[in-house]
Write an enzyme that holds these catalytic residues in place. Sequence first.
Site, PDB file in Angstrom:
ATOM      1  N   TYR A 143      -3.522  26.336  87.869  1.00 31.26           N
ATOM      2  CA  TYR A 143      -4.298  26.480  86.635  1.00 31.26           C
ATOM      3  C   TYR A 143      -3.336  26.446  85.467  1.00 31.26           C
ATOM      4  CZ  TYR A 143      -7.294  28.617  83.051  1.00 31.26           C
ATOM      5  OH  TYR A 143      -8.018  28.862  81.915  1.00 31.26           O
ATOM      6  N   ASP A 238       5.136  24.800  84.345  1.00 28.42           N
ATOM      7  CA  ASP A 238       4.242  25.735  83.660  1.00 28.42           C
ATOM      8  C   ASP A 238       4.677  27.153  84.059  1.00 28.42           C
ATOM      9  OD1 ASP A 238       0.627  26.273  83.466  1.00 28.42           O
ATOM     10  OD2 ASP A 238       2.349  27.450  82.777  1.00 28.42           O
ATOM     11  N   LYS A 266       2.267  34.626  77.602  1.00 28.20           N
ATOM     12  CA  LYS A 266       2.125  35.993  78.125  1.00 28.20           C
ATOM     13  C   LYS A 266       3.262  36.940  77.707  1.00 28.20           C
ATOM     14  CE  LYS A 266      -0.750  34.234  81.833  1.00 28.20           C
ATOM     15  NZ  LYS A 266      -2.067  34.885  81.801  1.00 28.20           N
TER      16      LYS A 266
END
Length: 428
Positions: A143, A238, A266
């Site tokens: 994802y 990623d 994050k």
Amino acid sequence: MTTRSSELFARAQRRIPGGVNSPVRAFRGLDREPFFVERAAGAKLWDADGNEYIDYVGTWGPAILGHAPRVVVEAIQDAATRGVSFGTPNPLEVEMAELICRWVPSIEKVRMVNSGTEATMSCLRLARGFTGRDKIIKFEGCYHGHVDALLVHAGSGALTHGQPDSAGVPADFARLTISVPFNDIEAVCAAFRENRDSVAAIIVEPVPANAGLYLPRENFLQSLREECTKAGALLIFDEVMTGFRVARGGAQEIYGITPDLTALGKVIGGGLPVGAFGGRAEIMDLLSPAGPVYQAGTLSGNPLAMAAGLAQLRELERIDGWRMLEELGTAFEAATRSTLRKLGLPFTFQRIGSMFCLFFTGEPVFDLATAKRSDRAAFATYFRACLDGGVYFAPSQFEAGFLSTAHQPQEIERTAAVVHRALKTLVR
Ligand code: KE4
């Protein structure tokens, strides 16, 4: 008894789709309504009814120092006294860019954005601009945020809610995205052969953690690096989740791989909305205003977000947080494996540093297909029992758990007792 969370959820569903601002928060398929958090500190959350939880979601990764760490709160308070957004360059952006480039040697230049999705979306556009090619190779179950081009066989909430190929994404967009199984280098080589000279990039979570968590096989990431170089395609890591968490230099430091571009998020925002993407200067210099690839953001490099992120990263380095997280992760894994052995449950527990996942299957898990063998009903029973015991794990089998430096040994012990009672309900 109607709880305040129930009342809030009823109101939320009248004005917010699904009652949540991000799908995975909805606790769908768990036969439980989401609780509404009013306060968080350290390793703990308190909901609107005063219930306390030991938190292993950590707002999906950012809370690596635990919730509301003093250094981050004070940095935000201090920055806010000088204004909350300027829309002009500010000194903190320069400090953040220099720190990221120092910690992640593959990043020679970096641009701040406001989410992981923006970071991966910008990497795709930049890779296509740099190579002049259109196709992208991704991995099933990975994802990368809700980018149209990457909502193909996607993980996380898309997988949890059965929309790995979302409605609303034109077939023409999806056609440019080739999705192959993770850990299958033959499938990658075949994809390159069948799309010769037309693949702009591979984008990969070096340690996939959006279909539960599983690890790259020996040399898999190195093979991706070699195949991209041979094909003239870029390798995009990623590291929105693994960046600055699994090591100071992220998964690329652990596995010794040099990607061409890296997406971050994050942890670098200290809990505020931040993403970033960076890589080789010759690629990054194609970005407007230096080059022809357009990318922009009103709040990119926001001074509060930069202050929060810098405070968090510097504190992480000061306390050698990565050593602490490895020690905590080791203790957590030992306790979990001991419980599984005592109860004779063959479940698969996987971990890297402070990220972990318990799969409810006795089979090895190394890609999406094997992750999907997990017994989701058993997971839901386990999740509810842990929640009732005051332990909050990610509300989906297709997510990872996170430890923080704020988790104390006694919380790990208390969690082990709750996990033991929860797993015991599954012993037939
Ligand atoms: P955001 O746009 O949600 O900030 O980041 C997207 C993203 C990109 N890349 C990776 C590897 C990610 O894990 C994410 C987002 N992670 C999910 C948790 N699995 C966010 C939780 C949510 O969607 O609410």
